[in-house]
Design a protein around this motif. Structure first.
Motif, PDB file in Angstrom:
ATOM      1  N   VAL A 140       0.847  -1.198   0.000  1.00 18.22           N
ATOM      2  CA  VAL A 140       0.000   0.000   0.000  1.00 18.22           C
ATOM      3  C   VAL A 140       0.883   1.249   0.000  1.00 18.22           C
ATOM      4  O   VAL A 140       2.052   1.196   0.364  1.00 18.22           O
ATOM      5  N   GLY A 141       0.305   2.349  -0.416  1.00 13.93           N
ATOM      6  CA  GLY A 141       1.016   3.622  -0.348  1.00 13.93           C
ATOM      7  C   GLY A 141       1.877   3.935  -1.551  1.00 13.93           C
ATOM      8  O   GLY A 141       2.560   4.967  -1.573  1.00 13.93           O
ATOM      9  N   HIS A 142       1.866   3.094  -2.596  1.00  4.92           N
ATOM     10  CA  HIS A 142       2.705   3.344  -3.767  1.00  4.92           C
ATOM     11  C   HIS A 142       2.262   4.606  -4.517  1.00  4.92           C
ATOM     12  O   HIS A 142       3.099   5.320  -5.074  1.00  4.92           O
ATOM     13  N   ASP A 143       0.952   4.861  -4.543  1.00  4.91           N
ATOM     14  CA  ASP A 143       0.454   6.061  -5.230  1.00  4.91           C
ATOM     15  C   ASP A 143       0.958   7.323  -4.533  1.00  4.91           C
ATOM     16  O   ASP A 143       1.449   8.248  -5.185  1.00  4.91           O
ATOM     17  N   ALA A 144       0.830   7.366  -3.208  1.00  7.11           N
ATOM     18  CA  ALA A 144       1.281   8.541  -2.455  1.00  7.11           C
ATOM     19  C   ALA A 144       2.794   8.712  -2.577  1.00  7.11           C
ATOM     20  O   ALA A 144       3.301   9.837  -2.717  1.00  7.11           O
ATOM     21  N   PHE A 145       3.529   7.589  -2.547  1.00  7.57           N
ATOM     22  CA  PHE A 145       4.979   7.648  -2.697  1.00  7.57           C
ATOM     23  C   PHE A 145       5.346   8.237  -4.059  1.00  7.57           C
ATOM     24  O   PHE A 145       6.241   9.093  -4.164  1.00  7.57           O
ATOM     25  N   ALA A 146       4.636   7.792  -5.114  1.00  2.08           N
ATOM     26  CA  ALA A 146       4.915   8.290  -6.465  1.00  2.08           C
ATOM     27  C   ALA A 146       4.635   9.788  -6.571  1.00  2.08           C
ATOM     28  O   ALA A 146       5.378  10.527  -7.231  1.00  2.08           O
ATOM     29  N   VAL A 147       3.579  10.250  -5.914  1.00  2.64           N
ATOM     30  CA  VAL A 147       3.244  11.682  -5.946  1.00  2.64           C
ATOM     31  C   VAL A 147       4.370  12.503  -5.310  1.00  2.64           C
ATOM     32  O   VAL A 147       4.806  13.514  -5.861  1.00  2.64           O
ATOM     33  N   ILE A 148       4.838  12.047  -4.147  1.00  2.00           N
ATOM     34  CA  ILE A 148       5.913  12.769  -3.463  1.00  2.00           C
ATOM     35  C   ILE A 148       7.194  12.737  -4.298  1.00  2.00           C
ATOM     36  O   ILE A 148       7.861  13.760  -4.493  1.00  2.00           O
ATOM     37  N   ARG A 149       7.532  11.548  -4.824  1.00  2.48           N
ATOM     38  CA  ARG A 149       8.751  11.397  -5.625  1.00  2.48           C
ATOM     39  C   ARG A 149       8.718  12.283  -6.868  1.00  2.48           C
ATOM     40  O   ARG A 149       9.685  12.998  -7.158  1.00  2.48           O
ATOM     41  N   GLU A 150       7.604  12.259  -7.600  1.00  2.54           N
ATOM     42  CA  GLU A 150       7.528  13.026  -8.844  1.00  2.54           C
ATOM     43  C   GLU A 150       7.430  14.526  -8.594  1.00  2.54           C
ATOM     44  O   GLU A 150       7.844  15.322  -9.428  1.00  2.54           O
ATOM     45  N   THR A 151       6.877  14.913  -7.446  1.00  2.00           N
ATOM     46  CA  THR A 151       6.854  16.337  -7.091  1.00  2.00           C
ATOM     47  C   THR A 151       8.270  16.849  -6.890  1.00  2.00           C
ATOM     48  O   THR A 151       8.641  17.925  -7.379  1.00  2.00           O
ATOM     49  N   ILE A 152       9.082  16.064  -6.169  1.00  2.00           N
ATOM     50  CA  ILE A 152      10.487  16.454  -5.953  1.00  2.00           C
ATOM     51  C   ILE A 152      11.222  16.504  -7.292  1.00  2.00           C
ATOM     52  O   ILE A 152      11.992  17.428  -7.566  1.00  2.00           O
ATOM     53  N   ARG A 153      10.964  15.514  -8.153  1.00  2.00           N
ATOM     54  CA  ARG A 153      11.637  15.465  -9.453  1.00  2.00           C
ATOM     55  C   ARG A 153      11.227  16.651 -10.336  1.00  2.00           C
ATOM     56  O   ARG A 153      12.047  17.287 -10.970  1.00  2.00           O
ATOM     57  N   GLU A 154       9.913  16.923 -10.354  1.00  2.00           N
ATOM     58  CA  GLU A 154       9.378  18.006 -11.185  1.00  2.00           C
ATOM     59  C   GLU A 154       9.942  19.358 -10.766  1.00  2.00           C
ATOM     60  O   GLU A 154      10.246  20.210 -11.613  1.00  2.00           O
ATOM     61  N   MET A 155      10.085  19.558  -9.462  1.00  2.00           N
ATOM     62  CA  MET A 155      10.567  20.841  -8.958  1.00  2.00           C
ATOM     63  C   MET A 155      12.088  20.960  -9.030  1.00  2.00           C
ATOM     64  O   MET A 155      12.629  22.045  -8.798  1.00  2.00           O
ATOM     65  N   ALA A 156      12.786  19.842  -9.340  1.00  2.00           N
ATOM     66  CA  ALA A 156      14.254  19.829  -9.393  1.00  2.00           C
ATOM     67  C   ALA A 156      14.837  20.362  -8.087  1.00  2.00           C
ATOM     68  O   ALA A 156      15.774  21.163  -8.084  1.00  2.00           O
ATOM     69  N   LYS A 157      14.241  19.895  -6.989  1.00  2.00           N
ATOM     70  CA  LYS A 157      14.682  20.329  -5.670  1.00  2.00           C
ATOM     71  C   LYS A 157      15.114  19.127  -4.838  1.00  2.00           C
ATOM     72  O   LYS A 157      14.960  17.971  -5.245  1.00  2.00           O
TER      73      LYS A 157
END
Length: 327
Positions: A140-157
């Motif tokens: 469980v929690g893979h969707d939320a993990f992906a959201v957090i991961r891709e947010t960090i990637r998208e922001m290049a932070k």
């Protein structure tokens, strides 16, 4: 079968990489505001593959055993009777129990709360400690993990949070890597020494343009891309060679140590360096290609008794059907 074959197998077993997955150092939750998911933290590096030594009694060859003893009575103390203590003064301690330490448990004991996002260039390399892999824990929690991961990637932070490991709270910097996250523990400011205590006595030297031009030319000749795969741990290789030689009963002779040379004429040293780096590649000895071994195994797998040079072995090659089977 000769004795050294057994030794080779035992060495292979000792240095073989374990087949099971490493155990998580920490399990809890990763949280960005109201978005939460269960995660596990794993060490991203390991030194278990390096050669390690045991301490032995020179007289008997037996291993040295360490025991916990009372400093005054000399009596051995059982683990359940050992408590932590903070030394106030010489010989005066304040005892702190495990239960009392658990009472001050912080939220970061079970949750990595992302506090802020920063540019990676803002993080001073002196603050970096060690990296960990962060992945979802369970199904469980893979969707939320992906959201957090891709947010960090998208922001290049880089996401900055806190986590408790080995009973201490650490700052952790999170970055996306492939489908997971890499979390690097960071030091606190009080753990980083000021460079001024070390650099203040460095003399102010005027570097001429000619010197810089020559040095720049050397840098350009050595320019490349960083590839960790082309680096060899020469000390580890030398240790393996030393152990193999001792197992074979060879006499160990000290090698001549490289001598440092005093630089008398800096310009001349720079000119000679430029010439040496520009020498034809064919003049240099080709680097030996390392023998391939299974992942996680040491290069200590060669047979060591009765081994003959390649040419001699080829000349005395046994007839078909009489070759010795490898162990």
């Amino acid at each position: 079968m000769v004795a050294h074959d057994v030794d080779d197998r035992s060495i292979r077993h000792a240095f073989a990489q374990p087949l099971h997955s490493p155990r998580a150092n920490w399990k809890g939750f990763l949280r960005l505001s109201l978005v939460t998911c269960p995660v596990a933290l794993y060490p991203a590096t390991s030194e278990s593959e390096k050669i390690s030594f045991n301490q032995l009694n020179r007289q008997t060859g037996h291993r040295i055993k360490y025991v916990k003893v009372d400093a005054d009575t000399g009596d051995e103390v059982a683990n359940e009777d050992i408590v932590k203590g903070y030394e106030l003064d010489k010989g005066q301690y304040i005892e702190v129990t495990k239960e009392e330490l658990e009472e001050i448990a912080l939220e970061s004991t079970r949750t990595i709360e992302i506090d802020e996002f920063v540019d990676k260039s803002d993080i001073d390399p002196r603050y970096l400690i060690r990296p960990y892999y962060l992945r979802p824990d369970g199904k469980v929690g893979h969707d939320a993990f992906a959201v957090i991961r891709e947010t960090i990637r998208e922001m290049a932070k880089v996401a900055i949070g806190r986590v408790v490991l080995t009973n201490r709270e650490h700052i952790i910097a999170l970055e996306p890597m492939d489908k997971g996250l890499v979390g690097t523990l960071l030091r606190y400011p009080y753990e980083v020494r000021s460079e001024q205590e070390y650099f203040d006595e460095i003399q102010d030297v005027k570097v001429t343009k000619d010197m810089l031009d020559l040095a720049r030319h050397i840098v350009n000749q050595k320019a490349g891309t960083f590839d960790p795969g082309k680096f060899e741990d020469h000390y580890e290789t030398a240790l393996v060679d030393l152990i193999n030689q001792k197992r074979a009963g060879k006499t160990i002779r000290p090698k001549e140590r490289p001598k440092g040379e005093n630089v008398v004429d800096l310009m001349e040293a720079l000119r000679r360096s430029v010439g040496r780096e520009a020498a034809p590649a064919k003049a240099a000895k080709p680097a030996k290609k390392p023998r391939k071994v299974a992942a996680g195994q040491k290069e200590m797998l060669m047979p060591i008794q009765g081994k003959k040079p390649a040419k001699e072995a080829a000349a005395k090659k046994p007839a078909t059907g009489q070759r010795r089977k490898s162990a």
